[in-house]
Design a protein around this motif. Sequence first.
Motif, PDB file in Angstrom:
ATOM      1  N   THR A   1       0.828  -1.204   0.000  1.00  0.00           N
ATOM      2  CA  THR A   1       0.000   0.000   0.000  1.00  0.00           C
ATOM      3  C   THR A   1       0.863   1.255   0.000  1.00  0.00           C
ATOM      4  O   THR A   1       0.611   2.196  -0.766  1.00  0.00           O
ATOM      5  CB  THR A   1      -0.956  -0.003   1.207  1.00  0.00           C
ATOM      6  OG1 THR A   1      -1.827  -1.136   1.114  1.00  0.00           O
ATOM      7  CG2 THR A   1      -1.795   1.263   1.241  1.00  0.00           C
ATOM      8  N   CYS A   2       1.898   1.287   0.839  1.00  0.00           N
ATOM      9  CA  CYS A   2       2.774   2.461   0.881  1.00  0.00           C
ATOM     10  C   CYS A   2       3.510   2.647  -0.445  1.00  0.00           C
ATOM     11  O   CYS A   2       3.614   3.764  -0.962  1.00  0.00           O
ATOM     12  CB  CYS A   2       3.781   2.336   2.025  1.00  0.00           C
ATOM     13  SG  CYS A   2       3.075   2.585   3.671  1.00  0.00           S
ATOM     14  N   PHE A   3       4.019   1.547  -1.005  1.00  0.00           N
ATOM     15  CA  PHE A   3       4.748   1.655  -2.267  1.00  0.00           C
ATOM     16  C   PHE A   3       3.822   2.108  -3.393  1.00  0.00           C
ATOM     17  O   PHE A   3       4.162   3.003  -4.177  1.00  0.00           O
ATOM     18  CB  PHE A   3       5.389   0.314  -2.630  1.00  0.00           C
ATOM     19  CG  PHE A   3       6.236   0.381  -3.870  1.00  0.00           C
ATOM     20  CD1 PHE A   3       7.575   0.706  -3.790  1.00  0.00           C
ATOM     21  CD2 PHE A   3       5.688   0.136  -5.123  1.00  0.00           C
ATOM     22  CE1 PHE A   3       8.365   0.791  -4.940  1.00  0.00           C
ATOM     23  CE2 PHE A   3       6.460   0.216  -6.272  1.00  0.00           C
ATOM     24  CZ  PHE A   3       7.803   0.546  -6.183  1.00  0.00           C
ATOM     25  N   GLY A   4       2.650   1.493  -3.478  1.00  0.00           N
ATOM     26  CA  GLY A   4       1.724   1.844  -4.548  1.00  0.00           C
ATOM     27  C   GLY A   4       1.246   3.274  -4.455  1.00  0.00           C
ATOM     28  O   GLY A   4       1.198   3.997  -5.457  1.00  0.00           O
ATOM     29  N   LEU A   5       0.901   3.726  -3.245  1.00  0.00           N
ATOM     30  CA  LEU A   5       0.388   5.086  -3.087  1.00  0.00           C
ATOM     31  C   LEU A   5       1.483   6.130  -3.281  1.00  0.00           C
ATOM     32  O   LEU A   5       1.227   7.199  -3.845  1.00  0.00           O
ATOM     33  CB  LEU A   5      -0.258   5.243  -1.715  1.00  0.00           C
ATOM     34  CG  LEU A   5      -1.581   4.496  -1.531  1.00  0.00           C
ATOM     35  CD1 LEU A   5      -2.049   4.588  -0.087  1.00  0.00           C
ATOM     36  CD2 LEU A   5      -2.659   5.045  -2.470  1.00  0.00           C
TER      37      LEU A   5
END
Length: 382
Positions: free
Chosen positions: A176-180
């Motif tokens: 989630t952190c990487f994608g966002l």
Amino acid sequence: MLRGAREMVKLYTPGHNIITDSLIMHGVLRILGVLGYHSGVVQRVGERFIIDIEGLDQHSVRDLGSKFRNTDVYHSLQLTLNLYINKGYMPRDQKVSKIFESNPNEPANRSWATNLSESLLNLDLSNYLSSDHITSVNEGRRKGVRTLYISLSSIYGKYQELDYNTIDKPYSVCDTCFGLASLGLIYGALATVLRRENSKYSLFMTIIPEDRIEIRDLLIIQRLLEGYMTMGRFSASAPSDIPLLALPLYSLSVGETLAAIESEADVLTWKVAKVGNFIRSLDTALIRLNKLMDFITEVKMLIPEWPRIVSQCFETEDGFTILSELTEVIVFSREISHIYSTVRSIISYIEDMKDTTCKNLLKRMHRVSEKLVETITKVVAI
């Protein structure tokens, strides 16, 4: 809940660092915007952000990832990434190609595309319902799901120095952190890439609240931050480097006019580079957006040709130095001597200009030099 009160939910960015959290915040906002959630407030707390969203509760936050995966925006992005991963086709969409064009570690571009494609499949914004996300999913300097690329964090590289030894210890984050963060770079940050024979400098800027800003205002601002600019490869007069403080004034002057926002905002800008075989993080700066925009508005009234002057006549080593000095005067300096010194630098630059078109354009600044001093003094005094 009181009758008539709207549902609201808070999301907390994880607290990796101000650059990564700013990009994550913009990534969250883009998903909210695509899904039609435009009401709410973003509040900055140190290097983190609290996003208050109207019209959502904790249960519906858990569905945001799956709803986003049913949108045309998601399918178009995945198609673009897969064409790049499998066929090597550089995306035509500048918003997406920006992350690859600006990456100082170009051999890692396909890995980035693969990581982004996979992480989008696992987006779960309910991870941010809690303020202790980093601890709960064990993110940080350890082997993990995704390693943050230098463009997404600046201060975090792959290696860490401990006891005078450099060890391989990547800063890892969840899907989630990487994608966002990647979505934030695509949709919420402007990139400028300077290429020279043996070097590549990538400068980024995004806009964040100084305190609080409406979600709707930040979504409007995102439209002005989606692209990227490149210079230097085929120009002998291009600078060998661009001072970090020059980027916001340059970009905001030559780009579309920024819509007025009532809230105070900051420009966050950072620079990474590859020189020879070495990749490194360079500067990071936080600059008052409202002061810059007040200055640009005043100057455009005095000199309507200002965007053309900046884009055609200041893309040189000395030109960017002057823009950097101007920014320092507008945002930081309160000394009249510094203001006059900067104006003298502009006049000297005009006199040394050999390009006839630019010289004629810059002559307009002679006629308004006193007004320019007055404008700068007025902005600095605020």
